[in-house]
Scaffold this active site. Structure first.
Site, PDB file in Angstrom:
ATOM      1  N   CYS A 374       0.832  -1.207   0.000  1.00 37.75           N
ATOM      2  CA  CYS A 374       0.000   0.000   0.000  1.00 37.75           C
ATOM      3  C   CYS A 374       0.867   1.258   0.000  1.00 37.75           C
ATOM      4  O   CYS A 374       0.348   2.371   0.068  1.00 37.75           O
ATOM      5  CB  CYS A 374      -0.942   0.008   1.205  1.00 37.75           C
ATOM      6  SG  CYS A 374      -0.100  -0.008   2.801  1.00 37.75           S
ATOM      7  N   GLU A 408      -2.875   0.624  -4.235  1.00 39.32           N
ATOM      8  CA  GLU A 408      -2.313  -0.676  -3.868  1.00 39.32           C
ATOM      9  C   GLU A 408      -1.534  -1.227  -5.065  1.00 39.32           C
ATOM     10  O   GLU A 408      -1.927  -1.013  -6.216  1.00 39.32           O
ATOM     11  CB  GLU A 408      -3.430  -1.644  -3.495  1.00 39.32           C
ATOM     12  CG  GLU A 408      -2.989  -2.829  -2.680  1.00 39.32           C
ATOM     13  CD  GLU A 408      -3.045  -2.589  -1.178  1.00 39.32           C
ATOM     14  OE1 GLU A 408      -2.689  -3.513  -0.438  1.00 39.32           O
ATOM     15  OE2 GLU A 408      -3.431  -1.481  -0.761  1.00 39.32           O
TER      16      GLU A 408
END
Length: 417
Positions: A374, A408
């Site tokens: 992330c 992501e």
């Protein structure tokens, strides 16, 4: 100071270059003509705190949320969604040094399955951007969806009827602190978790949320401004469920689950198709999001996670789905010989991999690694070290967080011959 916003920085703020200075202006778009009246210095950057968009850019679109620009949650609602994706592709490609495509979220409003709503003397809603002590009063959150309006209405009715004290963060005083709302987007199940300071909760509290499937009261006995605590009492179901493709997951107030269920399906699919072999180690396995999904596809999966409660949840998810997978408590760098697995799946926190784990990977040399991140900056830093023995075969972005600069990434690494 007046000029044209040339581009966005990686945090989604517009960059104004004039008079030999760079000023970062939130909630602006490339092509905006802005006048900055006041700014402050933060981490060697000049951040505009008082400014006006004199002439809007044709790149702008109308934000759906009336609180956009004051709420600290979204930074990019004024940017068309296609341009948001292009921005994230440029960001990932520049950071990782290869061309990276970003898969858009199938749903861009009503996609979040969790919101943490501040309850304070300043308002009931979300933290005001750049002001940790303040809050923006809201009636609903379009990012979460329509049920947020119903929950917040019920909360205000409860407050009106019982007049409990509302938390003041600067004084560390007050009873009500947060209400956390979670929804299974594919099951429709709803959880409400009221987080308070130590005190007495009126007995009829659950009646205000009788439409919820699971109701919790948690107590935060610390000064920390966090939206969780020790569970004091619960009503109705212990969990709610979410279903991602053919896998069902249990969701608990104190467990982490991907916040965008729609994009989470794409994330699982991208990880699954990059797996080599049959034996998989799911490191940082959490509640078994990847491990259970992979086991459902016939892979021999073992998960390792430092949080004992998350491991317990993973074991329950194994039982619920009737799959063959093993999860255990352990440190990321204290696992066994990594070369005994065909593929190692890594999903570390934002800080990335521990240096000891990187050294262990380079020593054990598992054939294949799927790295889920992330934080593209820490991903890039870790890949630089791993490049000693691994090649980056592919990378794809998943837009788990529409209207924010976050993205992501799933990267596939293969051992060099």
């Amino acid at each position: 100071m007046k000029g044209v916003i040339e581009e966005l920085d990686w945090d989604g703020m517009g960059i104004l270059r004039t008079g030999g200075r760079e000023v970062y202006v939130p909630f602006t778009a490339p092509g905006d003509v802005v006048e900055v009246i006041k700014w402050r210095r933060k981490k060697r950057k000049l951040i505009a705190i008082d400014f006006e968009v004199v002439k809007p850019s044709p790149e702008r679109t109308e934000p759906r949320c009336p609180h956009f620009g004051t709420c600290g949650g979204c930074a990019l609602q004024h940017i068309p969604y296609g341009s948001q994706i292009a921005f994230k592709e440029t960001k990932l490609s520049n950071i990782l040094g290869i061309a990276v495509k970003v898969r858009p979220s199938p749903v861009i409003y009503g996609h979040r399955n969790r919101i943490d709503v501040v309850i304070s003397a300043k308002g009931t809603g979300f933290r005001r951007r750049g002001m940790w002590w303040d809050a923006v009063d809201i009636d609903e959150c379009p990012i979460f969806g329509g049920i947020s309006k119903k929950v917040l209405k019920s909360l205000r009715e409860f407050i009106e009827d019982h007049r409990p004290s509302l938390y003041e963060i600067k004084k560390n005083e007050g009873f009500l602190r947060y209400i956390v709302v979670r929804e299974g987007k594919f099951t429709g199940e709803l959880m409400v978790n009221l987080v308070t300071s130590k005190g007495t909760l009126p007995e009829d509290f659950p009646a205000y949320f009788d439409y919820a499937d699971s109701i919790y009261w948690s107590v935060n006995r610390t000064k920390s401004d966090v939206s969780y605590g020790e569970i004091e009492k619960s009503w109705k179901s212990e969990f709610i469920k979410e279903k991602l493709n053919d896998v069902v997951y249990l969701v608990h107030p104190n467990s982490f689950f991907q916040t965008n269920s729609y994009a989470a399906i794409m994330l699982l699919e991208e990880v699954s198709k990059r797996i080599d072999g049959e034996k998989v180690l799911d490191l940082y396995s959490g509640v078994g999001t990847f491990g259970v999904y992979l086991a459902k596809r016939g892979l021999k999966t073992e998960g390792v996670e430092v949080n004992p409660f998350a491991v317990e949840m993973a074991k329950r998810n194994v039982e619920l789905n009737g799959v063959d997978a093993v999860f255990r408590v352990g440190m990321d760098r204290d696992v066994g010989n990594l070369s005994t697995y065909d593929t190692v799946v890594l999903d570390p926190p934002r800080s990335g991999l521990h240096p000891k784990l990187i050294r262990k990977i380079l020593k054990d040399k598992p054939e294949s690694i799927v790295y889920v991140s992330c934080n593209p900056r820490t991903l890039a830093g870790n890949l630089q070290y791993l490049s000693e023995k691994y090649s980056l075969d592919s990378a794809v972005g998943i837009d788990m967080f529409p209207h924010t600069p976050h993205v992501e990434t799933v990267a596939k690494l293969t051992l060099k011959v």
